[in-house]
Design an enzyme around this catalytic site. Sequence first.
Site: not given
Length: 522
Positions: A88, A119, A197
């Site tokens: 992402h 992911d 992230s």
Amino acid sequence: MPSRNQNGNRYGNGNGGVSGWGFGIRRWIQTEAYSSYDNSEAALESVVKIFTVSSSPNYLLPWQNKSQRDTTGSGFVLPGRKIVTNAHVVADHTFVLVRKHGSPTKYRAQVKAVGHECDLALLSVEDDHFWDDVNFLELGDIPLLQQAVAVVGYPQGGDNISVTKGVVSRVEPTQYVHGATQLMAIQIDAAINPGNSGGPAIMGTKVVGVAFQNLSGAENIGYIIPVPVIKHFIEGVEESGKYVGFCSMGLSCQPTENIQLRNHFRMGADMTGILVSKINPLSDAYKILKKDDIILAFDGVPIANDGTVCFRNRERITFDHLVSMKKPNETAIVRVLRDGEEHEFCIALRPLQPLVPVHQFDKLPSYYIFAGLVFVPLTQPYLHEYGEDWYNTSPRRLCERALRELPRKAGEQLVILSQVLMDDVNAGYERLAELQVKKFNRVEIENLKHLCQLVENNTEENVRFDLDDERVIALNYNLAKIATSKILKRHRIPSSMSNDLVDERNSEIGFVNSSTEGLNNI
């Protein structure tokens, strides 16, 4: 690694007291946390900040993109000059830069592979100067409960690197928000915020996970992607040169915790398993298993009545984890109870695509326009255009089909009339938007490409579209073709069909260049 007594307690002091055990655990957590923090200092040279420029498709106007936006994330380097981050972080990217800790220079990065289900993404940097003084990290293993980890990354709130620490509180399959899939994840009590992230979770000197999401509405509950999922992703890319996906049996199963249900299917007192309710027609299991089969074991591992299998000490995990860790086209031995008799079957496993795609990242939407009728394949991203509460605000019938229907054959799509670009030729049909297109001239529609072929190759004077809810659209073909050109010019749409359909049509009619009649209709 903490010592254990026979009961599995860490740092047991011999008296069996709860307070003594608790004191030992706290002391061990503190020691391990500081150790992880100290080791993370050496790992700072391995963590990078990622700058992404992205532009997402507009599914309501599929011939154009939304405005570009800038986002940041984190990543880390592994041997072989690989940079690992979250999918992402680079989804729908148009430009990606990376910057090392302590350096003012940003380097251009290329996205080599993306696995949106897990992911994860792999990046590379071609400039050799980037790799000077870089320390490569190594992958470790799944940490035990209560072990301490340090999360390193670049969360929002500042530009410099950040290190937070916490302990492992849970290991179990979890919904991955980005890819809407269920894979193993590790829950920790460290703060994981936007920007974190893709950063590594470090224990000792090794990576034990990748930070990727948190629990909204809760404080300091974050999740990291564990090493088995990371290795599965990387090994698949290295073996095939691209992302290969995670396997599925294509089953919908029901627990057999009710004793009367077990008796009904003649399960013995010593038997445990789950009931097969539905089978994906595209799976290999569809040819072997049957509805009402009881799956007793997977590769020799017994399945409990709640669908879980043993996982480390007294922990349990759903048996789907065993399936997802298989490589594509690997086989599994499945023990089944059918009509009171036990059987063993060898079933090949592979990734399966749903009838309605859950995501469409890094891919332009498909569309076809004829007489102002805009046809698109139904996808969940299309439904997401109805807002955050899309489940309640999108057309109910389309939503239910998106979530529940299974494909009948490979390549099948649900084609819908998304909107009507108003013109004299289609006046009165505007209320038929958001309905599924089922037939063209009495021929059942397989997918958008099939519909495009039927319309473009039509030789009849009049054409008919049969829609859901028994609705019908009838048009004069020549008038509709003339109107199409005018409508495209009026709305400044560059082509009557998306590039994937243009390429398909060119290959069918033997064109070498990319110009088509549709492209000229400006």
